[in-house]
Design a protein around this motif. Sequence first.
Motif, PDB file in Angstrom:
ATOM      1  N   CYS A   1       0.807  -1.364  -0.179  1.00 23.69           N
ATOM      2  CA  CYS A   1      -0.141   0.001  -0.038  1.00 23.69           C
ATOM      3  C   CYS A   1       0.905   1.335  -0.047  1.00 23.69           C
ATOM      4  O   CYS A   1       0.465   2.181  -0.417  1.00 23.69           O
ATOM      5  CB  CYS A   1      -0.819  -0.272   1.223  1.00 23.69           C
ATOM      6  SG  CYS A   1      -2.318  -1.277   1.296  1.00 23.69           S
ATOM      7  N   ILE A   2       2.083   1.164   0.505  1.00 20.41           N
ATOM      8  CA  ILE A   2       3.027   2.398   0.549  1.00 20.41           C
ATOM      9  C   ILE A   2       3.519   2.439  -0.925  1.00 20.41           C
ATOM     10  O   ILE A   2       3.850   3.605  -1.141  1.00 20.41           O
ATOM     11  CB  ILE A   2       3.960   2.411   1.809  1.00 20.41           C
ATOM     12  CG1 ILE A   2       4.728   3.976   1.889  1.00 20.41           C
ATOM     13  CG2 ILE A   2       4.976   1.280   1.506  1.00 20.41           C
ATOM     14  CD1 ILE A   2       5.512   3.803   3.095  1.00 20.41           C
ATOM     15  N   LEU A   3       3.870   1.278  -1.407  1.00 21.71           N
ATOM     16  CA  LEU A   3       4.548   1.288  -2.884  1.00 21.71           C
ATOM     17  C   LEU A   3       3.619   1.986  -3.864  1.00 21.71           C
ATOM     18  O   LEU A   3       3.988   2.332  -4.975  1.00 21.71           O
ATOM     19  CB  LEU A   3       5.189  -0.173  -3.164  1.00 21.71           C
ATOM     20  CG  LEU A   3       6.443  -0.508  -2.112  1.00 21.71           C
ATOM     21  CD1 LEU A   3       6.891  -1.747  -2.413  1.00 21.71           C
ATOM     22  CD2 LEU A   3       7.670   0.783  -2.300  1.00 21.71           C
ATOM     23  N   LEU A   4       2.486   1.482  -3.808  1.00 22.11           N
ATOM     24  CA  LEU A   4       1.324   1.474  -4.769  1.00 22.11           C
ATOM     25  C   LEU A   4       1.253   3.210  -5.373  1.00 22.11           C
ATOM     26  O   LEU A   4       1.469   3.362  -6.297  1.00 22.11           O
ATOM     27  CB  LEU A   4      -0.195   1.192  -4.170  1.00 22.11           C
ATOM     28  CG  LEU A   4      -1.294   1.310  -5.228  1.00 22.11           C
ATOM     29  CD1 LEU A   4      -1.003   0.724  -6.648  1.00 22.11           C
ATOM     30  CD2 LEU A   4      -2.576   0.843  -4.801  1.00 22.11           C
ATOM     31  N   PRO A   5       0.920   4.082  -4.098  1.00 21.34           N
ATOM     32  CA  PRO A   5       0.894   5.422  -4.614  1.00 21.34           C
ATOM     33  C   PRO A   5       2.269   5.933  -5.143  1.00 21.34           C
ATOM     34  O   PRO A   5       2.062   6.657  -6.194  1.00 21.34           O
ATOM     35  CB  PRO A   5       0.733   6.300  -3.303  1.00 21.34           C
ATOM     36  CG  PRO A   5       0.883   5.433  -2.270  1.00 21.34           C
ATOM     37  CD  PRO A   5       0.686   3.892  -2.887  1.00 21.34           C
ATOM     38  N   ILE A   6       3.204   5.482  -4.709  1.00 22.05           N
ATOM     39  CA  ILE A   6       4.752   5.834  -5.343  1.00 22.05           C
ATOM     40  C   ILE A   6       4.765   5.362  -6.900  1.00 22.05           C
ATOM     41  O   ILE A   6       5.201   6.471  -7.631  1.00 22.05           O
ATOM     42  CB  ILE A   6       5.848   5.545  -4.505  1.00 22.05           C
ATOM     43  CG1 ILE A   6       5.797   6.107  -3.131  1.00 22.05           C
ATOM     44  CG2 ILE A   6       7.075   5.897  -5.083  1.00 22.05           C
ATOM     45  CD1 ILE A   6       6.629   5.428  -2.028  1.00 22.05           C
TER      46      ILE A   6
END
Length: 335
Positions: free
Chosen positions: A291-296
């Motif tokens: 979930c933290i890598l998805l928006p990046i």
Amino acid sequence: MAIVSSENRTCADEKLLALYQSWSYIASIVFNCLVPTISMYFLGRAIFQLCNQATIQYSTRILLIATILFAACHQISYFAFKIDLLHTMFFKLDQPCFLQRSSYDCRFISIAQTTGNVGMALTGLAMSTDRALALTFPADYYKLKSAPGIILSIIVFIISFSTWFFLTMNDPLTGYLNHCGFYPSYSVTNFQLMLDVILYLAIFNLILDIILFYYARKQILWRRSYQFQKRYEARISLNCTQAVFVISICQCISNGANSGLMRLLMMIGTSITAVTYSSLLSLFYTAPYSCILLPILMMKVLEYIREQRTIGILSLRSEKPGLEEHHQRMRAAWS
């Protein structure tokens, strides 16, 4: 055997109490709290960038925003149960027989976590469906604008939100859990089935995305037009397919890895201690990091698409295709 849930309240053993008093374990829980906090910043930035991104079609944009919202739902629930666990570790260790939480008390966290996980898996399939509609019926798709994305997002939300209630239909929620990160006691088998479905769905979606990406590249040659507007629409459609392809592929891999690892942990849970199980849970449960890598990843893809849009417009304006070149492109498409 790892006693992570039970029908009746059980007292924590000395090993589990020692784990809860370990500074290394406390530090790992604090780190787990920081991950969703940081991810909310990037999720907000990704939504802002999507709302101001003109190169992504309306319907696809709505589905990407829906993906972010499901990820935010998951991260909020993950943060809530980690904070609850920290509260237990700091203020309740003097009551070892009252450390467990009832399935009923954990229901809101469990609902939000299940909704987020299922929603992220289903939005990947919804984006692939949206791309299939755009490639198969391009004229009608452009007229509908955001309608396909809205309809698909509503369907995904209804299914995702209903999943927890369906899986716990026969669960009285009277069991006890070591903490709210575990599934309800009487419904573990049903949630194992859910993990299997998410894993198979990720594999199916991966194959579908590869087919759609190949078809999108061929479609530009099949539907080659002398009109600038049609060539531009075909280019935008390919760009959106590229964005969905990259994001969806990463989602498929992360969803598949998370479901597979959690399924493995639940299988070996009967042969390991509760301390080992709790330690492996933070390692095997990869959804918060996805979930933290998805928006990046999403922001990087959008920047790339914006650059490709500028290059594409310049190349389309300079193109003056002749009849022979048109025939060559058609033959290349069918070869």
